[in-house]
Design an enzyme around this catalytic site. Sequence first.
Site, PDB file in Angstrom:
ATOM      1  N   LYS A 131       0.813  -1.057  -0.050  1.00  0.00           N
ATOM      2  CA  LYS A 131       0.110   0.108  -0.159  1.00  0.00           C
ATOM      3  C   LYS A 131       0.905   1.214  -0.091  1.00  0.00           C
ATOM      4  O   LYS A 131       1.062   1.829   1.033  1.00  0.00           O
ATOM      5  CB  LYS A 131      -0.905  -0.096   1.176  1.00  0.00           C
ATOM      6  N   THR A 132       1.427   1.493  -0.980  1.00  0.00           N
ATOM      7  CA  THR A 132       2.580   2.637  -1.256  1.00  0.00           C
ATOM      8  C   THR A 132       2.126   3.493  -2.374  1.00  0.00           C
ATOM      9  O   THR A 132       1.097   3.390  -3.029  1.00  0.00           O
ATOM     10  CB  THR A 132       3.776   1.865  -1.668  1.00  0.00           C
TER      11      THR A 132
END
Length: 201
Positions: A131-132
């Site tokens: 989740k970047t």
Amino acid sequence: MKQDIKNFITNAIKEDIGLQDVSSEACITMDITKKAKVISKEDCIIAGVDIANKTLNKIDPKIKIKKSKQDGDKIKKNETIMIIEGPIKSILKAERILLNIMQRMSGIATKTNRIKKIISKTNSKILDTRKTTPGFRMLEKKAVKIGGGENHRFGLYDVIMIKENHIKACGGIKNAITKISEYNKNNNYSVIVEVKNIDEL
């Protein structure tokens, strides 16, 4: 990794500067050399210094770093992180890219370090996720490491991770693991199975 960092810096410069910094070109007519300080606004674990230095060098090799903290250093509010000297137009071009990198990475490193301290008396580890921010994954994961965390997987390509959706699609964990075992006969991927509770474990 080195090439990825070079590509990131090139893209960041292209995104922010484009063909030229029209504001500086319009109002700064002389070739002036100045000093600038990068100062912390709060206590933190500093991260992104190495990438910032590379960015400065790419924008203008004439910019000199006079003093610099290192990635992972604990610093106090209002502490000088680095002093840079060079053509003022080049410093102004570099300013926002440099700060974006260091602020984001330092925030991640600092929060990771705080959580690591909370669990320091356990056998647990802090792992990052996918989740970047698009285009920023490599640096965000580097920041997690600087803060004392561990990198989990970098993408869908380096580790087999069976999540709830995979389990449902395969008709259960047992089926999923059986299929993975077959697939892994010709491959050598680490396998992780995500569970929601002790019963699933």
